[in-house]
Design a protein around this motif. Structure first.
Motif, PDB file in Angstrom:
ATOM      1  N   TYR A   1      40.710 -49.302 -18.743  1.00 51.98           N
ATOM      2  CA  TYR A   1      40.366 -48.001 -18.279  1.00 51.98           C
ATOM      3  C   TYR A   1      41.690 -47.510 -17.558  1.00 51.98           C
ATOM      4  N   ILE A   2      41.673 -46.189 -17.745  1.00 49.70           N
ATOM      5  CA  ILE A   2      42.558 -45.256 -16.626  1.00 49.70           C
ATOM      6  C   ILE A   2      41.650 -44.102 -16.149  1.00 49.70           C
ATOM      7  N   ALA A   3      41.766 -44.026 -15.124  1.00 49.51           N
ATOM      8  CA  ALA A   3      40.855 -43.264 -14.396  1.00 49.51           C
ATOM      9  C   ALA A   3      41.466 -42.399 -12.973  1.00 49.51           C
TER      10      ALA A   3
ATOM     11  N   PRO B   1      36.245 -39.885 -13.848  1.00 51.12           N
ATOM     12  CA  PRO B   1      36.102 -40.285 -15.051  1.00 51.12           C
ATOM     13  C   PRO B   1      37.081 -41.172 -15.711  1.00 51.12           C
ATOM     14  N   GLY B   2      36.758 -42.258 -16.050  1.00 50.67           N
ATOM     15  CA  GLY B   2      37.340 -43.400 -16.381  1.00 50.67           C
ATOM     16  C   GLY B   2      37.457 -43.312 -17.952  1.00 50.67           C
ATOM     17  N   PHE B   3      38.551 -43.368 -18.689  1.00 50.67           N
ATOM     18  CA  PHE B   3      38.994 -43.212 -19.906  1.00 50.67           C
ATOM     19  C   PHE B   3      39.320 -44.499 -20.672  1.00 50.67           C
ATOM     20  N   GLY B   4      38.266 -45.056 -21.609  1.00 47.41           N
ATOM     21  CA  GLY B   4      38.469 -46.349 -22.163  1.00 47.41           C
ATOM     22  C   GLY B   4      40.158 -46.404 -22.917  1.00 47.41           C
TER      23      GLY B   4
ATOM     24  N   PRO C   1      34.013 -45.424 -24.161  1.00 41.25           N
ATOM     25  CA  PRO C   1      35.001 -44.358 -24.363  1.00 41.25           C
ATOM     26  C   PRO C   1      35.206 -43.540 -22.905  1.00 41.25           C
ATOM     27  N   VAL C   2      34.050 -43.292 -22.443  1.00 40.82           N
ATOM     28  CA  VAL C   2      34.329 -42.523 -20.826  1.00 40.82           C
ATOM     29  C   VAL C   2      33.399 -43.138 -20.052  1.00 40.82           C
ATOM     30  N   LEU C   3      33.934 -43.545 -18.736  1.00 45.33           N
ATOM     31  CA  LEU C   3      32.987 -43.923 -17.629  1.00 45.33           C
ATOM     32  C   LEU C   3      32.992 -42.661 -16.697  1.00 45.33           C
ATOM     33  N   PHE C   4      31.679 -42.422 -16.105  1.00 46.99           N
ATOM     34  CA  PHE C   4      31.741 -41.467 -15.015  1.00 46.99           C
ATOM     35  C   PHE C   4      31.122 -42.073 -13.850  1.00 46.99           C
ATOM     36  N   ARG C   5      31.982 -42.206 -12.736  1.00 45.20           N
ATOM     37  CA  ARG C   5      31.758 -42.734 -11.425  1.00 45.20           C
ATOM     38  C   ARG C   5      31.487 -41.513 -10.485  1.00 45.20           C
TER      39      ARG C   5
END
Lengths: 310, 135
Positions: A255-257, A274-277, A284-288
């Motif tokens: 991921y790049i976030a 927001p982390g982008f896979g 696909p996207v992680l929200f932290r």
């Protein structure tokens, strides 16, 4: 038809329509809570990468965070909250305790375990590169989704919680943290080695890198919430590197976030990332989201509670 | 049985760490540390904000956020914390560079944390504010 069943058949767009208002409401509640707080929070904006800045001795950070995702087709969206208690034992030793859970749309809500981590800073002075040693014990199950670190191969996000929760993980994880402060930038690199004693996965590897800086380096005299110096921005990149059984980036998540932290009061910090896979195995996207409240002099307060004279 | 054993090990580890943490979370009695010396090049660094005394206001805010917890709002130190009285001549006679170095590095053996997490200019602002502390 049971209420949970229809959720399995709605598409990702509809799911986002459900999740976005929920996240917005949660953020608003956190904001109000933070605004109500009495008052030095200069927390690292990173969610995954650690730097060499330790918790101040005797202070306790109470942090409530979450990780949620935008699921791929055929997978269910999840929301994984966790609570973290971070205590500065000494200026060179910080210890943290985590409790975590997970809720999957159309499935169930489960407790996924606890973690205990310790960070030791062996050098007393600041250097160009500051090493910190990290050791963590994890008592989790396979339904864990907080992705506080990404190591080994990508986690199973397709199987139902009923199948994943009985699979226990007793894992020992170590990190070498290297961190530098350079012209108001903090640059940190973490190298992860983990061994799960419950599964035959070999020794797993992972990494994370991050860079961050405050928006303003000079503090204004005004007591303000929206001053630029209260904001920190940056980015982090993290992922797995396989294991001794299959080393490399094959079948791993990366991921790049971008990261943003806002010190909303002297004691409180809000963070968002927001982390982008970067690979098919990644979400696909992680929200932290994270909210941290610092209790100053916690150690002294507890000592007084037990009758110790100061 | 095997699971109980592992959980027991985990709980024992948790208990050990918490007990050890509690026993070490104490600030030793404050006294001047004769070994806490800034290197000569650090001691001779001038304050880049010396010509901008108005930035001391921001230094005050940073002091209250980061330093008052141990040194007290007037900077006189807190007995229970064994922290230094920053108004004392022994502190005020030190150069800006020395104070900056001490804020940056801390003194881990005496419980003073490093504040390198603050941007350089903000640490210089704190030095500027410390200069305004008078008995």
């Amino acid at each position: 038809m049971p209420q949970c069943a229809w959720i399995r058949y709605i598409d990702a767009t509809e799911l986002q329509l459900i999740i976005v208002p929920t996240i917005t409401r949660s953020a608003l509640i956190l904001f109000l809570l933070a605004a109500a707080a009495s008052s030095s929070a200069q927390e690292s904006p990173f969610f995954v990468t650690y730097n060499h800045h330790m918790e101040e001795p005797g202070n306790l950070d109470i942090e409530v965070s979450s990780t949620s995702d935008v699921a791929r087709s055929g997978q269910q969206t999840y929301f994984a909250p966790y609570m973290e208690l971070e205590y500065g034992v000494t200026a060179q030793w910080t210890t943290e305790f985590y409790l975590e859970g997970q809720s999957t749309w159309g499935d169930s809500t489960v407790f996924t375990g606890w973690r205990l981590e310790n960070r030791f800073k062996p050098l007393k002075r600041e250097h160009w590169i500051n090493p910190v040693l990290y050791l963590e014990y994890e008592n989790l199950n396979e339904a864990s989704r907080i992705q506080k670190e990404v190591e080994g191969e990508a986690p199973d996000v397709s199987s139902p919680n009923a199948l994943l929760t009985p699979e226990l993980d007793h894992e020992l994880e170590s990190k070498l943290i290297l961190s530098s402060d350079y012209h108001d930038w903090n640059i940190a690199e973490n190298f992860i080695v983990a061994k799960n004693f419950s599964q035959s996965e070999g020794v797993e590897f992972g990494y994370s890198f991050g860079a961050s800086r405050p928006l303003a380096t000079l503090a204004s005299g005004a007591d303000c919430r929206f001053c630029r110096e209260n904001f920190m921005v940056g980015a982090e990149m993290y992922g797995g590197l396989g294991s001794t059984l299959d080393f490399g980036v094959h079948n791993t998540a990366h991921y790049i976030a971008p990261v943003l932290a806002w010190a909303i009061s002297d004691d409180s910090t809000l963070r968002f990332s927001p982390g982008f896979g970067l690979t098919h195995e990644s979400n696909p996207v992680l929200f932290r989201f994270g909210y941290t409240y610092e209790v100053q002099n916690f150690g002294s307060k507890v000592a007084r509670l037990f009758g110790r004279k100061q | 049985m095997r699971r109980i054993g592992r959980s027991g090990f985990g709980l024992a580890m948790l208990g050990f760490c918490l007990v050890t943490a509690a026993s070490l979370a104490q600030n030793p009695g404050y006294q001047q540390d004769p070994t806490w010396h800034a290197p000569a090049d650090a001691a001779s660094r001038p304050n880049p904000l010396a010509s901008k005394p108005e930035t001391a206001a921001g230094g005050r805010k940073l002091f209250l956020r980061n330093c008052a917890e141990c040194h007290g709002k007037p900077g006189t130190g807190i007995e229970a914390k064994h922290s230094a009285d920053l108004q004392l001549p022994v502190v005020q006679q030190q150069t800006d560079g020395v104070l900056f170095w001490k804020i940056t590095n801390g003194n881990a053996t005496r419980g003073m944390p490093s504040f390198s997490k603050l941007p350089e200019l903000q640490r210089w602002q704190i030095v500027l504010y410390i200069r305004t502390l008078k008995p």
